[in-house]
Design a protein around this motif. Structure first.
Motif, PDB file in Angstrom:
ATOM      1  N   VAL A  74      -1.090  18.315   3.262  1.00 11.38           N
ATOM      2  CA  VAL A  74      -1.370  17.075   3.994  1.00 11.38           C
ATOM      3  C   VAL A  74      -0.144  16.672   4.798  1.00 11.38           C
ATOM      4  N   ASN A  75      -0.312  16.642   6.114  1.00 12.49           N
ATOM      5  CA  ASN A  75       0.767  16.226   7.017  1.00 12.49           C
ATOM      6  C   ASN A  75       0.329  14.994   7.792  1.00 12.49           C
ATOM      7  N   ILE A  76       1.260  14.066   7.980  1.00  9.97           N
ATOM      8  CA  ILE A  76       0.957  12.812   8.668  1.00  9.97           C
ATOM      9  C   ILE A  76       1.950  12.616   9.804  1.00  9.97           C
ATOM     10  N   ASP A  77       1.427  12.211  10.962  1.00 12.68           N
ATOM     11  CA  ASP A  77       2.266  11.860  12.102  1.00 12.68           C
ATOM     12  C   ASP A  77       2.698  10.410  11.920  1.00 12.68           C
ATOM     13  N   PRO A  78       4.005  10.160  11.716  1.00 13.12           N
ATOM     14  CA  PRO A  78       4.448   8.793  11.420  1.00 13.12           C
ATOM     15  C   PRO A  78       4.211   7.802  12.547  1.00 13.12           C
ATOM     16  N   SER A  79       4.062   8.293  13.778  1.00 13.65           N
ATOM     17  CA  SER A  79       3.831   7.360  14.887  1.00 13.65           C
ATOM     18  C   SER A  79       2.379   6.914  14.959  1.00 13.65           C
ATOM     19  N   ASN A  80       1.511   7.578  14.195  1.00 13.55           N
ATOM     20  CA  ASN A  80       0.089   7.264  14.269  1.00 13.55           C
ATOM     21  C   ASN A  80      -0.535   7.258  12.876  1.00 13.55           C
ATOM     22  N   ILE A  81       0.123   6.626  11.919  1.00 11.93           N
ATOM     23  CA  ILE A  81      -0.383   6.597  10.545  1.00 11.93           C
ATOM     24  C   ILE A  81      -1.574   5.664  10.454  1.00 11.93           C
ATOM     25  N   THR A  82      -2.648   6.159   9.843  1.00 16.78           N
ATOM     26  CA  THR A  82      -3.816   5.317   9.607  1.00 16.78           C
ATOM     27  C   THR A  82      -3.939   5.062   8.103  1.00 16.78           C
ATOM     28  N   PRO A  83      -4.635   4.009   7.715  1.00 16.48           N
ATOM     29  CA  PRO A  83      -4.839   3.768   6.282  1.00 16.48           C
ATOM     30  C   PRO A  83      -5.532   4.948   5.593  1.00 16.48           C
ATOM     31  N   GLU A  84      -6.447   5.616   6.300  1.00 15.40           N
ATOM     32  CA  GLU A  84      -7.165   6.748   5.719  1.00 15.40           C
ATOM     33  C   GLU A  84      -6.215   7.922   5.449  1.00 15.40           C
ATOM     34  N   GLN A  85      -5.321   8.201   6.420  1.00 16.29           N
ATOM     35  CA  GLN A  85      -4.354   9.282   6.233  1.00 16.29           C
ATOM     36  C   GLN A  85      -3.419   8.976   5.071  1.00 16.29           C
ATOM     37  N   LEU A  86      -2.966   7.739   4.999  1.00 19.51           N
ATOM     38  CA  LEU A  86      -2.058   7.344   3.929  1.00 19.51           C
ATOM     39  C   LEU A  86      -2.762   7.431   2.573  1.00 19.51           C
ATOM     40  N   ALA A  87      -4.036   7.041   2.526  1.00 22.11           N
ATOM     41  CA  ALA A  87      -4.805   7.135   1.284  1.00 22.11           C
ATOM     42  C   ALA A  87      -4.971   8.595   0.861  1.00 22.11           C
ATOM     43  N   GLN A  88      -5.243   9.486   1.827  1.00 21.17           N
ATOM     44  CA  GLN A  88      -5.381  10.914   1.530  1.00 21.17           C
ATOM     45  C   GLN A  88      -4.060  11.486   1.016  1.00 21.17           C
ATOM     46  N   PHE A  89      -2.965  11.132   1.678  1.00 21.72           N
ATOM     47  CA  PHE A  89      -1.642  11.579   1.248  1.00 21.72           C
ATOM     48  C   PHE A  89      -1.361  11.092  -0.175  1.00 21.72           C
ATOM     49  N   ASN A  90      -1.642   9.836  -0.420  1.00 22.99           N
ATOM     50  CA  ASN A  90      -1.419   9.243  -1.737  1.00 22.99           C
ATOM     51  C   ASN A  90      -2.285   9.924  -2.799  1.00 22.99           C
ATOM     52  N   LYS A  91      -3.513  10.266  -2.425  1.00 22.52           N
ATOM     53  CA  LYS A  91      -4.439  10.909  -3.370  1.00 22.52           C
ATOM     54  C   LYS A  91      -3.925  12.287  -3.808  1.00 22.52           C
ATOM     55  N   VAL A  92      -3.504  13.103  -2.846  1.00 23.45           N
ATOM     56  CA  VAL A  92      -3.036  14.441  -3.221  1.00 23.45           C
ATOM     57  C   VAL A  92      -1.708  14.370  -3.966  1.00 23.45           C
ATOM     58  N   GLN A  93      -0.842  13.425  -3.586  1.00 22.30           N
ATOM     59  CA  GLN A  93       0.417  13.269  -4.324  1.00 22.30           C
ATOM     60  C   GLN A  93       0.136  12.757  -5.730  1.00 22.30           C
ATOM     61  N   GLY A  94      -0.863  11.887  -5.866  1.00 24.97           N
ATOM     62  CA  GLY A  94      -1.251  11.412  -7.192  1.00 24.97           C
ATOM     63  C   GLY A  94      -1.800  12.534  -8.057  1.00 24.97           C
ATOM     64  N   LYS A 154       0.689  -0.896  11.195  1.00 24.12           N
ATOM     65  CA  LYS A 154       0.704   0.295  10.336  1.00 24.12           C
ATOM     66  C   LYS A 154       0.393  -0.097   8.898  1.00 24.12           C
ATOM     67  N   PRO A 155      -0.228   0.827   8.149  1.00 21.70           N
ATOM     68  CA  PRO A 155      -0.585   0.507   6.761  1.00 21.70           C
ATOM     69  C   PRO A 155       0.625   0.595   5.830  1.00 21.70           C
ATOM     70  N   TYR A 156       0.585  -0.227   4.805  1.00 20.74           N
ATOM     71  CA  TYR A 156       1.605  -0.175   3.764  1.00 20.74           C
ATOM     72  C   TYR A 156       1.254   0.930   2.782  1.00 20.74           C
ATOM     73  N   PHE A 157       2.272   1.453   2.119  1.00 17.34           N
ATOM     74  CA  PHE A 157       2.059   2.432   1.059  1.00 17.34           C
ATOM     75  C   PHE A 157       1.521   1.673  -0.146  1.00 17.34           C
ATOM     76  N   GLN A 158       0.346   2.043  -0.618  1.00 18.03           N
ATOM     77  CA  GLN A 158      -0.290   1.388  -1.758  1.00 18.03           C
ATOM     78  C   GLN A 158      -0.136   2.262  -3.006  1.00 18.03           C
ATOM     79  N   SER A 159      -0.290   1.649  -4.156  1.00 19.25           N
ATOM     80  CA  SER A 159      -0.239   2.434  -5.393  1.00 19.25           C
ATOM     81  C   SER A 159      -1.490   3.301  -5.491  1.00 19.25           C
ATOM     82  N   GLU A 160      -1.402   4.323  -6.291  1.00 19.26           N
ATOM     83  CA  GLU A 160      -2.538   5.215  -6.490  1.00 19.26           C
ATOM     84  C   GLU A 160      -3.638   4.476  -7.230  1.00 19.26           C
TER      85      GLU A 160
END
Length: 198
Positions: A85-105, A179-185
């Motif tokens: 999972v790779n995310i472009d920091p200039s265009n972070i969406t809540p969905e991308q951040l949730a996906q990133f958080n899910k796989v890291q979790g 931009k979305p905040y980093f949320q807990s898993e």
């Protein structure tokens, strides 16, 4: 002074004020956005360090014990998903951040499972390489927490800048979105269940 010159001067002053406001807004938004991108890079760096350490940990566990293959496979698969999972920091969406958080979790869960299962292997618990890697992983988890916190700290001034009125008008013209905040898993509010009886 001629009467027709007064409206021209007033329009010129208003035009210059609007121009100055737009330039100031854009330059500030660009600087704040760069701070967000930098802090996101630090988040990814901390997660990459953890991913690298997990590879070494898995190899140490493989070499030191006749270990449950299912647990190792779970960690290896979770590690592969986390690095995909790779995310472009200039265009972070809540969905991308949730996906990133899910796989890291998922990787965090697999790692916890691995470390809990290790408790049944006294030889492995005494292995100096394993102990060192375990300490480095604990340190890395703290680095991840710090990087995520700093990311959220950099999001706040950016979002305040682009979402407050009248800046929100210019934000649309310059294509700056909040931009979305980093949320807990999901489920992070529940206590971790540790069972050594298996």
């Amino acid at each position: 002074m001629k009467k027709w010159l007064i409206p021209v001067i007033v329009i010129a002053i208003i035009g210059y004020a609007i121009y100055s406001w737009a330039v100031g807004f854009n330059n500030t938004a660009v600087k704040l956005n760069e701070n967000v991108s930098e802090s996101w890079g630090n988040v990814e760096t901390a997660y990459q360090r953890r991913t690298d350490l997990i590879g070494n940990l898995v190899n140490t566990v493989k070499g030191a014990a006749d270990y449950e293959k299912g647990t190792l496979v779970e960690v290896i698969e979770a590690r592969a998903k986390a690095t995909s999972v790779n995310i472009d920091p200039s265009n972070i969406t809540p969905e991308q951040l949730a996906q990133f958080n899910k796989v890291q979790g998922g990787l965090s869960g697999a790692l916890k499972s691995l470390l809990v299962t290790v408790e049944r292997y006294p030889d492995l618990k005494a292995n100096q390489n394993f102990l060192k890697l375990q300490d480095e992983l604990a340190s890395t988890e703290n680095q991840i927490l710090t990087a995520r916190t700093r990311y959220n700290e950099n999001i706040k001034p950016f979002n305040n800048h682009v979402k407050t009125f009248p800046n929100s008008i210019l934000a649309g013209w310059f294509n700056f979105e909040g931009k979305p905040y980093f949320q807990s898993e999901a489920g992070a509010e529940n206590p971790v269940k540790v069972d050594f009886s298996k």
